[in-house]
Design a protein around this motif. Structure first.
Motif, short mmCIF file in Angstrom:
data_model
loop_
_atom_site.label_atom_id
_atom_site.label_comp_id
_atom_site.label_asym_id
_atom_site.label_seq_id
_atom_site.Cartn_x
_atom_site.Cartn_y
_atom_site.Cartn_z
N ARG A 5 0.81 -1.23 0.00
CA ARG A 5 0.00 0.00 0.00
C ARG A 5 0.85 1.28 0.00
N ALA A 6 2.03 1.21 -0.55
CA ALA A 6 2.90 2.40 -0.61
C ALA A 6 2.54 3.27 -1.80
N ASN A 7 2.49 4.57 -1.58
CA ASN A 7 2.35 5.52 -2.69
C ASN A 7 3.71 5.84 -3.29
N LYS A 8 4.73 5.80 -2.43
CA LYS A 8 6.11 6.01 -2.87
C LYS A 8 7.03 5.13 -2.03
N ILE A 9 8.04 4.57 -2.67
CA ILE A 9 9.02 3.73 -1.98
C ILE A 9 10.40 4.34 -2.19
#
Length: 536
Positions: A76-80
């Motif tokens: 559920r990451a928008n940015k990694i």
């Protein structure tokens, strides 16, 4: 001379072995492994759509430059992003396997050496392993342990280790004694100590390959275990029971499903259901030492002590380094009065795990009960070096000092216990009794008075105060103290004896005989001695 010959012989054998097996690998030191493997470890950050850091974990750089981590770290990451040597790089998930909890990341611009790949399938129980990750966000931290078992699931085995896994460690690297990557630390169970799991490196290597048949499976063990661990962390035992019951129905031959179900039942003291679950677990996997140990605990709760001892024995047979099993069987021996076996069991526990606080305390109790106060002092002192703020341990140390004739040290230990816990009635009564035994009657009386002021219903303190008054020839005060003790506890045998002794001394035979009749109903042996000493 013999020692020199032995050294020479050992040297010759070592030289011969190295010559005969020139390709043999020797284990590296922890510092060597860290120096080699830590260069491939990164920190992985998971940001939400508002740019807020919502999760962090660890990752390991693979030989192809991709970063391997756990799927739950980046889920559920928008940015990694990936942090390496103080610099943050943007990353993108390329291959994910949620069932096995694996994810591979492409990290543009990352120039880090890839880990040397090992072979998890060649690991053996007892082998040393090292975990490098970012526990609690601390970059590149090393911890060590051993392989304690393997948990079979569809398509392979989880690696169970004693290597500590903390939040932030997930997705880092698990390395063998040569510094080769053998797995990714993934999750741990709160219930038992050293229940830490890693996915094998082979799964990581397979993550980029098509796994159609694997993907078709409705649930995999990692998913079940992760959810069970979440229920346990939240202490949602009813939820964990529902989940694990469904797990056992879905995978009835899965040892971990039954084991986790047993843990949940143990937590709510449902011994019979816990026993049934653990029995299924050990039937599927007879060498599961932890399941045998927890089965023993369930038997104890159910009052089945003989069965518990047998379960603990099997736990030890399957893993002689199971310190918890040695400790638990020692407690049962101690309760049975088998002090030699209890002492031996606790000694085994602390030898395996030198910082095992409760085992050191129980070893001290066993040694003291067995007439070895000097050795008990050593055990309690070791326990205090582990946790110096435990008033109960200080109290036990005081008793051991007193039994060993070290009166001053005994008094100091009891005082220390009271500094930690001023309301510790037992320590204060032991301090007062030590004063009384050494002829310091006034100090003894004052200390017992303090006990009764702190706890008006402390029958033992009132009875001991009566004895102290008697020794100090204050018979009227002694009488009132004995009466108060019996108001708190009508069956206080020592208070009854003190009361009867007072009336017998005062030639009040009627009341003294009434005390005898009361004693006879409580303890016939004490009543017989009382009759002989004061009435005949």
């Amino acid at each position: 001379m013999i020692q020199h010959l032995l050294r020479a012989l050992i040297l010759l054998v070592m030289v011969s072995a190295s010559q005969a097996f020139p390709g043999l690998l020797y284990a590296k030191s922890a510092s060597e492994i860290f120096a080699q493997a830590s260069q491939s470890i990164v920190v992985v950050y998971n940001y939400d759509n508002k740019g807020i850091k919502q999760q962090l974990g660890s990752g390991v750089v693979m030989p192809d430059g991709k970063v391997a981590t756990n799927f739950h770290v980046v889920n559920r990451a928008n940015k990694i992003t990936v942090l390496f040597n103080g610099k943050e790089f943007e990353a993108k998930a390329t291959h994910s396997d949620p069932k096995r909890d694996i994810c591979l990341l492409d990290v543009e611009g990352l120039n880090a050496p890839g880990a040397v790949i090992g072979n998890a399938s060649q690991l053996k129980v007892g082998e040393k392993v090292y975990a490098i990750g970012a526990p609690e966000g601390f970059e590149k931290t090393l911890s060590d342990g051993i392989v304690s078992g393997f948990r079979t699931v569809d398509g392979g085995n989880y690696i169970q280790t004693t290597t500590p896994i903390s939040p932030g460690s997930s997705g880092g690297g698990l390395f063998d004694e040569e510094g080769r990557l053998v797995g990714l630390p993934t999750f741990y169970m709160v219930s038992g100590k050293s229940l830490n799991f890693a996915v094998p490196v082979e799964w990581v290597l397979e993550a980029s390959k098509p796994q159609l048949s694997h993907a078709k499976k409705t649930r995999q063990c990692s998913e079940w275990l992760n959810k069970a661990a979440a229920y346990e962390k939240n202490k949602d035992w009813s939820g964990m029971i529902r989940h694990c019951t469904l797990w056992t129905k879905t995978q009835p031959k899965n040892c971990d499903a039954w084991y986790c179900l047993g843990i949940a039942y143990n937590r709510i003291q449902n011994a019979q259901n816990a026993i049934s679950a653990f029995q299924n677990a050990v039937q599927i996997k007879p060498d599961n030492s932890k399941a045998w140990n927890d089965l023993g605990f369930a038997y104890v709760v159910a009052g089945m002590k003989l069965e518990a001892i047998e379960a603990y024995k099997k736990s030890i047979l399957t893993n002689q380094n199971n310190a918890a099993a040695w400790q638990n069987i020692g407690i049962l021996y101690l309760k049975k009065g088998d002090l030699d076996m209890a002492t031996e069991s606790f000694q085994q526990a602390v030898q395996i795990k030198p910082d095992y606080l409760s085992a050191w305390v129980n070893l001290g109790i066993s040694l003291q009960a067995n007439g070895s106060p000097k050795e008990a002092i050593q055990a309690f002192t070791k326990a205090i070096s582990i946790n110096g703020n435990n008033s109960v341990i200080w109290n036990n140390l005081g008793l051991a000092y007193r039994d060993n004739g070290n009166v001053d040290q005994s008094i100091d230990a009891f005082r220390h216990a009271l500094q930690i816990n001023p309301n510790y009635d037992t320590a204060r009564n032991n301090l007062a009794e030590t004063y009384r035994l050494t002829g310091r009657v006034d100090e003894s009386i004052n200390t017992y008075i303090q006990s009764t002021e702190i706890n008006l219903n402390d029958s033992t303190a009132w009875q001991a105060l009566g004895d102290a008054y008697t020794k100090n020839h204050q018979s009227d005060k002694a009488l009132e103290a004995f009466k108060q003790a019996l108001r708190c506890d009508p069956n206080n045998v020592k208070a009854l004896v003190g009361l009867g002794r007072h009336y017998a001394t005062k030639k009040n035979r009627v009341v003294a005989m009434d005390v005898y009749r009361r004693l006879k109903n409580i303890d016939s042996g004490v009543a017989k001695d009382y009759l002989k000493n004061y009435l005949l």
